[in-house]
Design an enzyme around this catalytic site. Structure first.
Site, PDB file in Angstrom:
ATOM      1  N   CYS A 114       0.899  -1.364  -0.123  1.00  0.00           N
ATOM      2  CA  CYS A 114      -0.052  -0.066  -0.191  1.00  0.00           C
ATOM      3  C   CYS A 114       0.955   1.342   0.112  1.00  0.00           C
ATOM      4  O   CYS A 114       0.343   2.487  -0.261  1.00  0.00           O
ATOM      5  CB  CYS A 114      -0.912   0.119   1.072  1.00  0.00           C
ATOM      6  SG  CYS A 114      -2.197  -1.472   1.200  1.00  0.00           S
ATOM      7  N   HIS A 246      -3.045   7.483   2.133  1.00  0.00           N
ATOM      8  CA  HIS A 246      -3.594   6.101   1.781  1.00  0.00           C
ATOM      9  C   HIS A 246      -4.713   5.776   2.402  1.00  0.00           C
ATOM     10  O   HIS A 246      -5.279   6.056   3.506  1.00  0.00           O
ATOM     11  CB  HIS A 246      -2.442   5.062   1.932  1.00  0.00           C
ATOM     12  CG  HIS A 246      -2.904   3.673   1.933  1.00  0.00           C
ATOM     13  ND1 HIS A 246      -3.552   3.179   0.687  1.00  0.00           N
ATOM     14  CD2 HIS A 246      -3.101   2.621   2.808  1.00  0.00           C
ATOM     15  CE1 HIS A 246      -3.888   1.984   1.019  1.00  0.00           C
ATOM     16  NE2 HIS A 246      -3.950   1.436   2.198  1.00  0.00           N
ATOM     17  N   ASN A 276     -10.092   0.114  -0.027  1.00  0.00           N
ATOM     18  CA  ASN A 276      -8.500  -0.198  -0.009  1.00  0.00           C
ATOM     19  C   ASN A 276      -8.219  -0.537  -1.323  1.00  0.00           C
ATOM     20  O   ASN A 276      -8.139  -1.635  -1.475  1.00  0.00           O
ATOM     21  CB  ASN A 276      -8.069  -0.890   1.202  1.00  0.00           C
ATOM     22  CG  ASN A 276      -6.398  -0.815   1.228  1.00  0.00           C
ATOM     23  OD1 ASN A 276      -5.803  -0.300   0.393  1.00  0.00           O
ATOM     24  ND2 ASN A 276      -6.009  -1.260   2.429  1.00  0.00           N
TER      25      ASN A 276
END
EC number: 2.3.1.180
Length: 324
Positions: A114, A246, A276
């Protein structure tokens, strides 16, 4: 001396929506529980015939156009993904290069989960400012649904598919002021993509996560990291015009936002509609901010991310022009 800048940003969002109500029919969960724990209401899912390279190519074409360039102007492609088209090779970057009709250019993948887009910015900045490359295409592309166990309610509720891309070049208006990346491999087993049969290459992959432990470490690490990059650059938190983190979990985002004492108006949040999307989440969120008119000339932008590895990073960008 001209500095490297992010000349453009763009994204590609798959059409199919997987809502919390849809997930209620698949696993033992509820919309109320998912929303309360994560802030996510829905996520996008790529079609069966779409791979990460396809998503990335669509975002890349938009980014190249917004940078007022043509594909042949690109001399390097860097891709961050945890859901590549192929297990080991060819790289997703090479697939995107092929899709764009490009040969004889640098093309490689970065595996930083990520945090991938922050790592891409760091590498692209170095390549451009060193003079090795002129126009570096950076792409975060994820088809996380391809490695998702939809019987595991603890993780399948979190992730979605999508892609974001940008072009990094020398620029007298848009500047990548600073990038910081770091890692700690001692926590690798808390968030990983696991092979189903370790003795065979003919195996399926699935993501596994110890969510509570990841949450605690992510909040502490990100809070410290953003404070450090601001202090290093003699910037006060209140000078930040836009915070684009993020998009992993609304609670993590809010914890860092509170640490910096930033208003909701300064924080870009898209996790509720995309989930996500790993390495794609920051450029997707940045593109949303741009298309909504939230990116203003002269804005100081703070990015941060945390991912498997563990990896993490933050970046400071100056949006100086109207290119994208």
């Amino acid at each position: 001396m001209l500095k490297a800048g992010l000349k453009s940003i763009a994204s590609y969002i798959p059409e199919k929506i997987l809502s919390n109500a849809d997930l209620e029919k698949i696993v033992d969960t509820t919309d109320e529980w998912i929303t309360r724990r994560t802030g996510i209401k829905e996520r996008r899912i790529a079609s069966e015939n779409e791979n990460s390279s396809d998503l990335g190519t669509k975002a890349a074409l938009k980014a190249i156009e917004r940078a007022n360039l043509k594909p042949e102007d690109i001399d390097a492609i860097l891709v961050a993904t945890l859901s590549p088209d192929y297990f080991t090779m060819p790289s997703t970057a090479c697939k995107i290069a092929s899709n764009l009709g490009l040969v004889n250019i640098s093309a490689f993948d970065i595996s930083a989960a990520c945090s991938g887009f922050i790592y891409l910015l760091e590498q692209a900045k170095a390549l451009v400012e060193s003079g090795l490359k002129k126009n570096v295409l950076i792409v975060g592309a994820e088809k996380t649904s391809s490695i998702m166990d939809y019987n595991d309610r603890s993780i399948c509720i979190l992730f979605g598919d999508g892609a974001g891309a940008g072009v990094v070049s020398l620029d007298n208006e848009n500047h990548i002021l600073d990038v910081h990346t770091a890692s700690n491999g001692n926590y690798g087993d808390l968030l990983m993509t696991q092979r189903s049969q370790k003795s065979s290459l003919c195996q399926t992959l699935s993501m596994q996560m110890k969510g509570n432990e990841v949450f605690k470490i992510a909040v502490n690490t990100l809070s410290n990291d953003v404070v450090e990059i601001l202090a290093k650059n003699n910037i006060l938190a209140q000078e930040i015009d836009l915070f684009i983190p993020h998009q992993a979990n609304l609670r993590i985002i809010k914890a860092v936002q509170e640490k910096l004492n930033l208003s909701d108006e300064k924080c870009v949040i898209t996790v509720q509609k995309y989930g996500n999307t790993s390495a794609a989440s920051i450029p997707m969120a940045m593109n949303d901010a741009y298309e909504e008119g939230r990116l203003k000339k002269g804005n100081l932008i703070l990015l941060d991310a945390f991912g498997g590895g563990f990896t993490w990073g933050s970046a400071l960008l100056k949006f100086g022009g109207e290119n994208f």
